[in-house]
Design an enzyme around this catalytic site. Structure first.
Site, PDB file in Angstrom:
ATOM      1  N   ALA A  13       0.844  -1.189   0.000  1.00 50.97           N
ATOM      2  CA  ALA A  13       0.000   0.000   0.000  1.00 50.97           C
ATOM      3  C   ALA A  13       0.882   1.243   0.000  1.00 50.97           C
ATOM      4  O   ALA A  13       1.902   1.293   0.694  1.00 50.97           O
ATOM      5  CB  ALA A  13      -0.900  -0.011   1.237  1.00 50.97           C
ATOM      6  N   SER A  15       2.985   2.315  -2.072  1.00 51.94           N
ATOM      7  CA  SER A  15       4.367   2.057  -2.496  1.00 51.94           C
ATOM      8  C   SER A  15       4.759   2.829  -3.747  1.00 51.94           C
ATOM      9  O   SER A  15       5.932   2.885  -4.093  1.00 51.94           O
ATOM     10  CB  SER A  15       4.567   0.558  -2.753  1.00 51.94           C
ATOM     11  OG  SER A  15       3.734   0.135  -3.833  1.00 51.94           O
ATOM     12  N   SER A  18       0.796   2.336  -8.400  1.00 45.25           N
ATOM     13  CA  SER A  18      -0.169   2.882  -9.364  1.00 45.25           C
ATOM     14  C   SER A  18       0.464   3.982 -10.206  1.00 45.25           C
ATOM     15  O   SER A  18       0.269   4.023 -11.427  1.00 45.25           O
ATOM     16  CB  SER A  18      -1.412   3.403  -8.653  1.00 45.25           C
ATOM     17  OG  SER A  18      -2.164   2.322  -8.143  1.00 45.25           O
ATOM     18  N   HIS A  52      -9.453  10.964  -8.730  1.00 43.84           N
ATOM     19  CA  HIS A  52      -8.796  10.141  -9.746  1.00 43.84           C
ATOM     20  C   HIS A  52      -9.530  10.216 -11.085  1.00 43.84           C
ATOM     21  O   HIS A  52      -8.899  10.305 -12.142  1.00 43.84           O
ATOM     22  CB  HIS A  52      -8.694   8.688  -9.280  1.00 43.84           C
ATOM     23  CG  HIS A  52      -7.632   8.462  -8.255  1.00 43.84           C
ATOM     24  ND1 HIS A  52      -6.307   8.352  -8.563  1.00 43.84           N
ATOM     25  CD2 HIS A  52      -7.716   8.327  -6.908  1.00 43.84           C
ATOM     26  CE1 HIS A  52      -5.610   8.156  -7.463  1.00 43.84           C
ATOM     27  NE2 HIS A  52      -6.441   8.141  -6.438  1.00 43.84           N
ATOM     28  N   ARG A  56      -7.789  11.596 -14.493  1.00 44.44           N
ATOM     29  CA  ARG A  56      -7.695  10.766 -15.701  1.00 44.44           C
ATOM     30  C   ARG A  56      -8.382  11.435 -16.879  1.00 44.44           C
ATOM     31  O   ARG A  56      -7.847  11.450 -17.993  1.00 44.44           O
ATOM     32  CB  ARG A  56      -8.286   9.381 -15.441  1.00 44.44           C
ATOM     33  CG  ARG A  56      -7.412   8.512 -14.564  1.00 44.44           C
ATOM     34  CD  ARG A  56      -7.884   7.071 -14.560  1.00 44.44           C
ATOM     35  NE  ARG A  56      -9.270   6.903 -14.196  1.00 44.44           N
ATOM     36  CZ  ARG A  56      -9.722   6.694 -12.967  1.00 44.44           C
ATOM     37  NH1 ARG A  56      -8.879   6.645 -11.957  1.00 44.44           N
ATOM     38  NH2 ARG A  56     -11.005   6.528 -12.731  1.00 44.44           N
ATOM     39  N   GLU A  65     -15.624   1.556 -15.476  1.00 49.04           N
ATOM     40  CA  GLU A  65     -15.859   1.125 -14.100  1.00 49.04           C
ATOM     41  C   GLU A  65     -16.260  -0.348 -14.126  1.00 49.04           C
ATOM     42  O   GLU A  65     -17.261  -0.709 -14.727  1.00 49.04           O
ATOM     43  CB  GLU A  65     -16.970   1.958 -13.452  1.00 49.04           C
ATOM     44  CG  GLU A  65     -16.703   3.459 -13.417  1.00 49.04           C
ATOM     45  CD  GLU A  65     -15.626   3.865 -12.428  1.00 49.04           C
ATOM     46  OE1 GLU A  65     -15.301   3.074 -11.514  1.00 49.04           O
ATOM     47  OE2 GLU A  65     -15.102   4.992 -12.571  1.00 49.04           O
ATOM     48  N   ASP A  86      -6.543  -1.185 -12.559  1.00 51.20           N
ATOM     49  CA  ASP A  86      -6.150  -0.742 -11.223  1.00 51.20           C
ATOM     50  C   ASP A  86      -7.359  -0.828 -10.304  1.00 51.20           C
ATOM     51  O   ASP A  86      -8.233   0.018 -10.378  1.00 51.20           O
ATOM     52  CB  ASP A  86      -5.603   0.681 -11.285  1.00 51.20           C
ATOM     53  CG  ASP A  86      -4.816   1.081 -10.044  1.00 51.20           C
ATOM     54  OD1 ASP A  86      -4.781   0.303  -9.081  1.00 51.20           O
ATOM     55  OD2 ASP A  86      -4.241   2.178 -10.046  1.00 51.20           O
TER      56      ASP A  86
END
Length: 175
Positions: A13, A15, A18, A52, A56, A65, A86
């Site tokens: 998490a 890190s 993404s 997000h 994007r 989705e 993702d």
């Protein structure tokens, strides 16, 4: 060298996995498609998803989705696109919470990845390096996530571990 058809970007998490995966996709030729698997169960997550989505959209991504039907979303990808999934972790969590057979769904995902017309970068969390979870559902999730990650890594042309924002290629061509 041609871009790998399947890249797995894995890490803990926060890190940087993404962000690294997005950079991978931006470096590849083609229209960018983002398959989003997160579901919002609280205001903080709703706000995060909205941020997000706006980011994007501002950068030309087409978002699909797909909290449960990732295989179906992948079959909609076209040649000339590049796909970012993702993430596999939210998808697996969604399946378990919906009481779906994750192994059957994983088999469909792997088939869809093999037949996808576009290269795919998959983001997934490494959940097996922490303490043993205290409850049965969390232990079941950790076990399933480890197995799913192994399945994805076995099929991937390239596997990249991201730790503290630093990528380490575990399998396949260097970046």
């Amino acid at each position: 060298m041609a871009d790998p058809s399947l890249t797995l970007v894995i890490g803990g998490a926060a890190s940087g996995k993404s962000a690294h995966a997005e950079a991978q996709v931006r470096a590849m030729p083609g229209a960018r498609v983002y398959i989003a698997t997160a579901q919002a169960y609280d205001d903080e997550m709703r706000a995060k998803i909205a941020r997000h989505q706006a980011d994007r959209a501002a950068h030309g991504w087409r978002t699909v989705e797909a909290p449960l039907d990732v295989a179906g979303a992948l079959t909609g990808a076209r040649a000339g696109e590049v796909v970012l999934l993702d993430c596999a972790t939210f998808w697996l969590s969604n399946l378990l919470l919906a009481e779906r057979d994750w192994r059957t769904e994983a088999a469909a995902l792997l088939t869809a990845l093999e037949t996808c017309a576009a290269p795919v970068v998959v983001v997934s969390n490494e959940t097996g390096q922490g303490i043993v979870p205290e409850n049965a559902l969390a232990r079941r999730f950790r076990q399933a996530q480890g197995e799913l990650n192994q399945m994805l890594a076995a099929r991937a042309d390239r596997v990249i571990a991201v730790i503290a924002g630093l990528p380490l290629v575990l399998k396949g061509p260097a970046e």
